[in-house]
Motif scaffolding. Structure first.
Motif, PDB file in Angstrom:
ATOM      1  N   GLU A   1       0.881  -1.109   0.169  1.00  0.00           N
ATOM      2  CA  GLU A   1       0.022   0.002  -0.002  1.00  0.00           C
ATOM      3  C   GLU A   1       0.948   1.304  -0.147  1.00  0.00           C
ATOM      4  O   GLU A   1       0.607   2.250  -0.750  1.00  0.00           O
ATOM      5  CB  GLU A   1      -0.967  -0.215   1.182  1.00  0.00           C
ATOM      6  CG  GLU A   1      -2.159  -1.201   1.143  1.00  0.00           C
ATOM      7  CD  GLU A   1      -2.795  -1.311   2.322  1.00  0.00           C
ATOM      8  OE1 GLU A   1      -2.475  -0.658   3.366  1.00  0.00           O
ATOM      9  OE2 GLU A   1      -3.663  -2.000   2.677  1.00  0.00           O
TER      10      GLU A   1
ATOM     11  N   SER B   9       2.307   1.628  -3.460  1.00  0.00           N
ATOM     12  CA  SER B   9       1.492   2.021  -4.476  1.00  0.00           C
ATOM     13  C   SER B   9       1.070   3.658  -4.330  1.00  0.00           C
ATOM     14  O   SER B   9       1.007   4.127  -5.193  1.00  0.00           O
ATOM     15  CB  SER B   9       0.233   0.992  -4.132  1.00  0.00           C
ATOM     16  OG  SER B   9      -0.908   1.697  -4.960  1.00  0.00           O
ATOM     17  N   SER B  10       0.895   3.859  -2.945  1.00  0.00           N
ATOM     18  CA  SER B  10       0.633   5.304  -2.642  1.00  0.00           C
ATOM     19  C   SER B  10       1.919   6.080  -3.072  1.00  0.00           C
ATOM     20  O   SER B  10       1.564   7.208  -3.836  1.00  0.00           O
ATOM     21  CB  SER B  10       0.463   5.553  -1.095  1.00  0.00           C
ATOM     22  OG  SER B  10      -0.015   6.972  -0.706  1.00  0.00           O
TER      23      SER B  10
ATOM     24  N   ILE C  24       3.917   5.677  -5.622  1.00  0.00           N
ATOM     25  CA  ILE C  24       3.808   5.718  -7.106  1.00  0.00           C
ATOM     26  C   ILE C  24       2.733   6.474  -7.458  1.00  0.00           C
ATOM     27  O   ILE C  24       2.822   7.293  -8.579  1.00  0.00           O
ATOM     28  CB  ILE C  24       3.925   4.121  -7.373  1.00  0.00           C
ATOM     29  CG1 ILE C  24       5.023   3.398  -7.455  1.00  0.00           C
ATOM     30  CG2 ILE C  24       3.299   4.141  -9.211  1.00  0.00           C
ATOM     31  CD1 ILE C  24       4.842   2.021  -7.562  1.00  0.00           C
ATOM     32  N   ALA C  25       1.525   6.419  -7.048  1.00  0.00           N
ATOM     33  CA  ALA C  25       0.348   7.154  -7.212  1.00  0.00           C
ATOM     34  C   ALA C  25       0.632   8.574  -6.923  1.00  0.00           C
ATOM     35  O   ALA C  25       0.423   9.686  -8.001  1.00  0.00           O
ATOM     36  CB  ALA C  25      -0.921   6.788  -6.679  1.00  0.00           C
ATOM     37  N   ASN C  26       1.347   9.057  -6.225  1.00  0.00           N
ATOM     38  CA  ASN C  26       1.493  10.276  -5.926  1.00  0.00           C
ATOM     39  C   ASN C  26       2.788  10.902  -6.866  1.00  0.00           C
ATOM     40  O   ASN C  26       2.667  12.083  -7.373  1.00  0.00           O
ATOM     41  CB  ASN C  26       2.139  10.714  -4.317  1.00  0.00           C
ATOM     42  CG  ASN C  26       0.696  10.412  -3.278  1.00  0.00           C
ATOM     43  OD1 ASN C  26      -0.099  10.577  -3.528  1.00  0.00           O
ATOM     44  ND2 ASN C  26       1.396  10.387  -2.076  1.00  0.00           N
TER      45      ASN C  26
ATOM     46  N   GLN D 195       3.069   9.788  -9.880  1.00  0.00           N
ATOM     47  CA  GLN D 195       2.455  10.019 -11.008  1.00  0.00           C
ATOM     48  C   GLN D 195       1.342  11.074 -11.278  1.00  0.00           C
ATOM     49  O   GLN D 195       1.491  12.181 -12.123  1.00  0.00           O
ATOM     50  CB  GLN D 195       1.545   8.756 -11.429  1.00  0.00           C
ATOM     51  CG  GLN D 195       2.495   7.525 -11.779  1.00  0.00           C
ATOM     52  CD  GLN D 195       1.742   6.301 -11.951  1.00  0.00           C
ATOM     53  OE1 GLN D 195       0.410   6.098 -11.533  1.00  0.00           O
ATOM     54  NE2 GLN D 195       2.128   5.372 -12.870  1.00  0.00           N
ATOM     55  N   ALA D 196       0.856  11.521 -10.250  1.00  0.00           N
ATOM     56  CA  ALA D 196      -0.045  12.863 -10.000  1.00  0.00           C
ATOM     57  C   ALA D 196       0.739  14.133  -9.992  1.00  0.00           C
ATOM     58  O   ALA D 196       0.263  14.982 -10.695  1.00  0.00           O
ATOM     59  CB  ALA D 196      -1.024  12.696  -8.683  1.00  0.00           C
ATOM     60  N   GLU D 197       1.870  14.009  -9.582  1.00  0.00           N
ATOM     61  CA  GLU D 197       2.740  15.152  -9.678  1.00  0.00           C
ATOM     62  C   GLU D 197       3.186  15.285 -11.024  1.00  0.00           C
ATOM     63  O   GLU D 197       3.279  16.512 -11.517  1.00  0.00           O
ATOM     64  CB  GLU D 197       3.867  14.928  -8.574  1.00  0.00           C
ATOM     65  CG  GLU D 197       4.747  16.266  -8.303  1.00  0.00           C
ATOM     66  CD  GLU D 197       5.996  16.010  -7.394  1.00  0.00           C
ATOM     67  OE1 GLU D 197       6.890  16.254  -7.636  1.00  0.00           O
ATOM     68  OE2 GLU D 197       5.586  15.554  -6.270  1.00  0.00           O
TER      69      GLU D 197
ATOM     70  N   ARG E 140       1.856  14.481 -13.820  1.00  0.00           N
ATOM     71  CA  ARG E 140       0.675  15.013 -14.615  1.00  0.00           C
ATOM     72  C   ARG E 140       0.474  16.456 -14.277  1.00  0.00           C
ATOM     73  O   ARG E 140       0.197  17.024 -15.307  1.00  0.00           O
ATOM     74  CB  ARG E 140      -0.546  14.400 -14.194  1.00  0.00           C
ATOM     75  CG  ARG E 140      -0.987  13.056 -14.992  1.00  0.00           C
ATOM     76  CD  ARG E 140      -2.302  12.391 -14.927  1.00  0.00           C
ATOM     77  NE  ARG E 140      -2.669  12.375 -13.667  1.00  0.00           N
ATOM     78  CZ  ARG E 140      -2.430  11.049 -12.726  1.00  0.00           C
ATOM     79  NH1 ARG E 140      -1.676  10.112 -13.393  1.00  0.00           N
ATOM     80  NH2 ARG E 140      -2.736  11.145 -11.495  1.00  0.00           N
TER      81      ARG E 140
END
Length: 137
Positions: free
Chosen positions: A102, A105-106, A108-110, A112-114, A116
């Motif tokens: 978790e 994953s968090s 990586i997601a952060n 990716q959002a940054e 973008r």
């Protein structure tokens, strides 16, 4: 008959063990039921407690009191790592693996959002409006 100096040294050491044990206990996550303990002390924190060899010895004594199988390591910059190296039960390993997945994953997601947000906030090289060829200057 032990000398007064020995008694004082023993009391000082017992106090150091208590201090380190309190820090080790505070680092534990209740959901891991005492497993996966770790404590990282900076060079400055170690210096406040005493000599590194004495702090390591106190950490091993504190670990025994907590039921840990302790490993200690001092880095070149003086950071002291104290790690519980016991093999936890299967359910604790599975819980820790889920928590780790978790967290990754968090992360990586952060990231990716940054990325973008950075892409969308870059100035556009396209014109803001197309010019009309019939428009006079």
């Amino acid at each position: 008959m032990p000398s007064r100096k020995d008694e004082l040294a023993e009391r000082r050491f017992a106090k150091l063990v208590d201090q380190v044990q309190a820090m080790m206990s505070a680092s534990l996550k209740p959901e891991y039921r005492g497993f996966y303990g770790q404590l990282v002390l900076t060079r400055e924190a170690v210096a406040e407690l005493g000599e590194v060899a004495e702090v390591r010895r106190a950490a091993r004594a504190a670990a025994r009191q907590l039921g840990w199988k302790a490993r200690t390591h001092v880095t070149d910059d003086g950071t002291l790592f104290i790690i519980d190296d016991r093999d936890p039960p299967q359910e604790i390993r599975e819980l820790a693996a889920r928590r780790c997945a978790e967290a990754v994953s968090s992360l990586i997601a952060n990231a990716q959002a940054e990325a973008r947000m950075l892409r969308t906030s870059e100035p556009s090289t396209l014109p803001t409006r197309l010019s009309d060829p019939d428009e006079s200057l």
